[in-house]
Design a protein around this motif. Structure first.
Motif, PDB file in Angstrom:
ATOM      1  N   ARG A   1      -7.573  -0.802  -6.697  1.00 41.19           N
ATOM      2  CA  ARG A   1      -7.651  -0.721  -5.243  1.00 41.19           C
ATOM      3  C   ARG A   1      -7.163  -1.975  -4.570  1.00 41.19           C
ATOM      4  O   ARG A   1      -7.283  -2.104  -3.370  1.00 41.19           O
ATOM      5  CB  ARG A   1      -9.087  -0.470  -4.841  1.00 41.19           C
TER       6      ARG A   1
ATOM      7  N   ASP B   1       4.967   8.730  -2.887  1.00 39.10           N
ATOM      8  CA  ASP B   1       3.925   9.736  -3.099  1.00 39.10           C
ATOM      9  C   ASP B   1       4.252  10.645  -4.277  1.00 39.10           C
ATOM     10  O   ASP B   1       3.532  11.593  -4.550  1.00 39.10           O
ATOM     11  CB  ASP B   1       3.754  10.566  -1.832  1.00 39.10           C
TER      12      ASP B   1
ATOM     13  N   PRO C   1       0.898   5.805   0.042  1.00 33.48           N
ATOM     14  CA  PRO C   1       0.043   6.940   0.427  1.00 33.48           C
ATOM     15  C   PRO C   1      -0.970   7.294  -0.653  1.00 33.48           C
ATOM     16  O   PRO C   1      -2.095   7.689  -0.356  1.00 33.48           O
ATOM     17  CB  PRO C   1       1.058   8.076   0.633  1.00 33.48           C
ATOM     18  N   ARG C   2      -0.592   7.110  -1.920  1.00 33.40           N
ATOM     19  CA  ARG C   2      -1.503   7.437  -3.011  1.00 33.40           C
ATOM     20  C   ARG C   2      -2.647   6.435  -3.095  1.00 33.40           C
ATOM     21  O   ARG C   2      -3.807   6.810  -3.259  1.00 33.40           O
ATOM     22  CB  ARG C   2      -0.740   7.470  -4.337  1.00 33.40           C
ATOM     23  N   SER C   3      -2.324   5.158  -3.027  1.00 37.84           N
ATOM     24  CA  SER C   3      -3.390   4.160  -3.130  1.00 37.84           C
ATOM     25  C   SER C   3      -4.324   4.236  -1.937  1.00 37.84           C
ATOM     26  O   SER C   3      -5.519   3.949  -2.052  1.00 37.84           O
ATOM     27  CB  SER C   3      -2.784   2.756  -3.242  1.00 37.84           C
ATOM     28  N   ALA C   4      -3.807   4.636  -0.788  1.00 37.63           N
ATOM     29  CA  ALA C   4      -4.650   4.761   0.399  1.00 37.63           C
ATOM     30  C   ALA C   4      -5.695   5.855   0.234  1.00 37.63           C
ATOM     31  O   ALA C   4      -6.777   5.791   0.828  1.00 37.63           O
ATOM     32  CB  ALA C   4      -3.782   5.043   1.624  1.00 37.63           C
ATOM     33  N   LYS C   5      -5.380   6.858  -0.589  1.00 39.89           N
ATOM     34  CA  LYS C   5      -6.349   7.925  -0.836  1.00 39.89           C
ATOM     35  C   LYS C   5      -7.470   7.446  -1.753  1.00 39.89           C
ATOM     36  O   LYS C   5      -8.580   7.963  -1.708  1.00 39.89           O
ATOM     37  CB  LYS C   5      -5.640   9.131  -1.451  1.00 39.89           C
ATOM     38  N   VAL C   6      -7.143   6.488  -2.606  1.00 39.77           N
ATOM     39  CA  VAL C   6      -8.144   5.956  -3.531  1.00 39.77           C
ATOM     40  C   VAL C   6      -9.086   5.010  -2.809  1.00 39.77           C
ATOM     41  O   VAL C   6     -10.300   5.049  -2.991  1.00 39.77           O
ATOM     42  CB  VAL C   6      -7.463   5.228  -4.709  1.00 39.77           C
ATOM     43  N   ARG C   7      -8.510   4.162  -1.973  1.00 41.96           N
ATOM     44  CA  ARG C   7      -9.327   3.179  -1.261  1.00 41.96           C
ATOM     45  C   ARG C   7      -8.629   2.807   0.036  1.00 41.96           C
ATOM     46  O   ARG C   7      -7.460   2.423   0.030  1.00 41.96           O
ATOM     47  CB  ARG C   7      -9.497   1.932  -2.126  1.00 41.96           C
ATOM     48  N   THR C   8      -9.332   2.911   1.116  1.00 35.74           N
ATOM     49  CA  THR C   8      -8.723   2.597   2.403  1.00 35.74           C
ATOM     50  C   THR C   8      -8.436   1.105   2.494  1.00 35.74           C
ATOM     51  O   THR C   8      -9.093   0.278   1.847  1.00 35.74           O
ATOM     52  CB  THR C   8      -9.636   3.006   3.563  1.00 35.74           C
TER      53      THR C   8
ATOM     54  N   GLU D   1       0.846  -1.181   0.000  1.00 37.71           N
ATOM     55  CA  GLU D   1       0.000   0.000   0.000  1.00 37.71           C
ATOM     56  C   GLU D   1       0.889   1.241   0.000  1.00 37.71           C
ATOM     57  O   GLU D   1       1.953   1.256   0.620  1.00 37.71           O
ATOM     58  CB  GLU D   1      -0.902   0.006   1.229  1.00 37.71           C
TER      59      GLU D   1
ATOM     60  N   GLY E   1      -2.639   3.496  -7.507  1.00 44.96           N
ATOM     61  CA  GLY E   1      -3.596   4.560  -7.618  1.00 44.96           C
ATOM     62  C   GLY E   1      -4.274   4.486  -8.958  1.00 44.96           C
ATOM     63  O   GLY E   1      -4.384   3.441  -9.558  1.00 44.96           O
TER      64      GLY E   1
END
Length: 623
Positions: A576, A279, A213-220, A211, A581
């Motif tokens: 996700r 990021d 930081p970018r992918s975490a913004k797309v989907r937790t 995971e 991302g």
């Protein structure tokens, strides 16, 4: 040359064709009046196919469903009526495609042994397991090596494996690919299947996605954990397991940023720095071993299914090139019944892709009615499982009903967007093979111009059934109606917005060509549609120079009701599951990813000439 098909203006209305209910409400009567409006015979034929294939009775034609089987029988009957010869199994029109649905059967176990005692990782907090389509039980224990994006593409200055030996090890990488890559390259190398295949070729025994930081913004990560057991589908091997791209280096799962911090504890480069780098659009990482061993055990359950491709043939007449085969393809399946939207859970699939199949059928009739046999053999191929990740076309190219070496080109028709009288075409794939000059000649012959790709970052060339042929070294192209045309729908929303609006979530562990199934929702086929114009409604085009004339269309993406077209059509797939991302799983489709050895040779579809052109995405041509 381009005649308006006014009837197609209500193709998206095809629910239960000409439904008769008692008592009949005013809206139903109005609907039936539109559906039954008289049309010229050729237009009525196109509309009739869509009315049936996109009716509520077909329940969205999901691959593996009884309704899809009915649709396949319908297409086979239409091929017979058109005078096509059967090209499927055992002298029939159908090619059986064995399918298997698979999903994670447990939450699995991840145990990290660093410099201290063994530390079990926590499901949903530290990791989410991946289903392994190739094995019911997966058990791997090995050191872990971090390899950045997990890409080895020296032709683009990217070697994430530089300086490390991953033989017998698990590799950990971020999803996606550098933003400096072109759209098609980004989609291809960002595919989880491509990355796993690279890892397998280098001797790795498993892969994990980190995971970012970018992918975490797309989907937790918590949302990802909720859908860890979502079923996926591929074609089945004789032993009942599924076909995957890298069985020797399976995806073991996704590790959260919290879990990654545990794996990187004591590493040469701390996780905080790695996460900060990730990021960035064009992050540069240095591969390094992590100080410990990861032990993973997962279980996968399988449910067999079956479906069919439909194959019809017109034999070639030329003594020299008559045995060469030009494939005209379109997918027959849609996404079936899904989570309701505004109370409607049925995805009729009128635009995606009943219109494409209707065009395929009517073009077959045009060929046979002309009384002149084509010089090359023409194959009409309606494939299953496109919505599952190009499964039917992948099965066909691995189990062709004619010698694969005889196939010289594929022209794919996936959801023709015929909502305005266009004056130009956007060509996808022409410049990547010697088919380019033939495309230019054919387009000029029908009086429209060529326009450049207006959104190259989308990587459209690698995102539909034609790419399965490209992976085998067979040229494949398709056209998309361009932006020119005075009758283009007037809307404050730009053409780019139409094609790229609304992201789709990735539910596949290996986002590839059509990332994660990117099943763009269709709320049915009830909404009103703009007037649709088809011209010659088909695919007599481009491949054999003067031998095949006409045009074909760009494969569209879900979605359906034309009233919602401007806001639903062509949503980007946002990966996700692999931790990527919006660049990670760029190609809508890809539920199943591409192989490492996709394009090795392109062949010119003219007079039997063979040329080994290099594919700019995947390297040099094959001898």
């Amino acid at each position: 040359m381009y005649r308006p098909l006014g009837a197609l203006a209500v193709l998206a209305l095809s629910t239960s064709a000409l439904a008769q209910t008692a008592p009949q409400t005013a809206p139903a009567a109005e609907l039936n009046a539109k559906l039954a409006a008289p049309l010229p015979a050729d237009q009525a034929a196109m509309k009739a196919h869509v009315l049936f294939l996109a009716s509520d009775a077909m329940k969205g034609r999901e691959a593996g469903s009884p309704e899809f089987d009915i649709a396949a029988q319908y297409v086979a009957a239409q091929f017979y009526a058109a005078g096509l010869r059967p090209g499927g199994d055992a002298g029939g029109y159908l090619q059986t495609v064995p399918l298997v649905s698979y999903k994670a059967a447990s939450k699995g176990d991840f145990v990290w042994t660093g410099r201290g005692a063994a530390q079990p990782l926590v499901f949903g907090e530290d990791y989410v397991p991946a289903a392994n389509g190739a094995k019911a039980e997966t058990s791997v224990s090995a050191p872990v090596v971090f390899v950045g994006y997990g890409i080895d593409a020296p032709q683009y200055g990217q070697d994430d494996y530089k300086g490390v030996d991953v033989r017998g090890k698990i590799v950990a990488y971020f999803g996606g690919s550098p933003a400096r890559f072109g759209g098609e390259e980004r989609a291809f190398f960002g595919s989880g299947g491509t990355k796993a295949a690279i890892a397998q070729a280098k001797g790795a025994v498993g892969v994990i996605t980190l995971e970012s930081p970018r992918s975490a913004k797309v989907r937790t990560f918590a949302k990802m954990a909720e859908s860890y057991a979502t079923p996926r589908m591929t074609w089945a091997n004789p032993d009942g397991t599924g076909k995957v791209d890298a069985p020797g280096a399976p995806s073991l799962g996704t590790v959260s940023m919290a879990g990654a911090a545990k794996l990187f504890a004591g590493a040469k480069t701390p996780w905080t720095r790695i996460a900060k780098q990730a990021d960035s659009d064009n992050a540069k990482f240095k591969a390094m071993p992590l100080p410990g061993t990861l032990t993973v055990a997962t279980r996968t359950s399988f449910v067999p299914a079956a479906s069919s491709n439909v194959v019809g043939m017109i034999p070639g007449s030329d003594p020299v090139v008559g045995k060469e085969v030009v494939v005209l393809s379109a997918h027959l399946d849609h996404i079936g019944i899904t989570k309701p939207v505004k109370g409607d859970a049925l995805n009729n699939g009128a635009l995606d892709n009943a219109i494409g199949i209707a065009s395929l059928i009517e073009e077959a009739k045009r060929f046979t009615a002309s009384g002149q046999a084509p010089k090359r053999t023409i194959m009409f191929l309606a494939v299953t499982g496109e919505e599952k990740g190009l499964v039917g076309s992948d099965y066909f190219t691995n189990h062709p009903t004619v010698p694969l070496t005889s196939i010289v080109a594929d022209v794919n028709l996936d959801m023709p967007i015929l909502t305005y009288k266009f004056e130009d075409m956007v060509v996808f794939g022409a410049e990547r093979s010697t088919i380019g000059p033939i495309v230019q000649k054919a387009v000029a012959a029908i009086g429209v111009g060529l326009s450049p790709d207006p959104m190259p970052e989308e990587g459209i060339f690698v995102r539909s059934d034609h790419f399965r042929f490209v992976q085998k070294g067979i040229p494949a192209v398709f056209l998309w109606p361009g932006q020119k045309g005075r009758a283009r729908p007037r809307s404050p929303i730009s053409w780019r917005t139409i094609t790229t609006s609304r992201r789709t979530t990735c539910r596949s562990r290996s986002c590839g060509i059509r990332a994660c199934g990117s099943s763009m929702r269709t709320t049915g086929s009830r909404a009103r549609s703009p007037t649709v114009r088809s011209g010659r409604c088909g695919m007599r085009a481009i491949i054999s120079g003067p031998y095949i004339r006409g045009r074909w269309h760009r494969p569209g993406r879900r979605n359906e009701p034309a009233a919602d077209l401007r806001t639903r059509l062509h949503r980007r797939a946002a990966c996700r599951s692999t931790g990527g991302g919006r660049l990670a799983c760029r190609g809508h489709h890809a539920r199943r990813s591409r192989r490492l050895d996709p394009v090795r040779r392109y062949r010119r579809g003219d007079r039997g000439d063979r040329r080994g052109d290099a594919h700019p995405v995947v390297g040099p041509a094959r001898a």
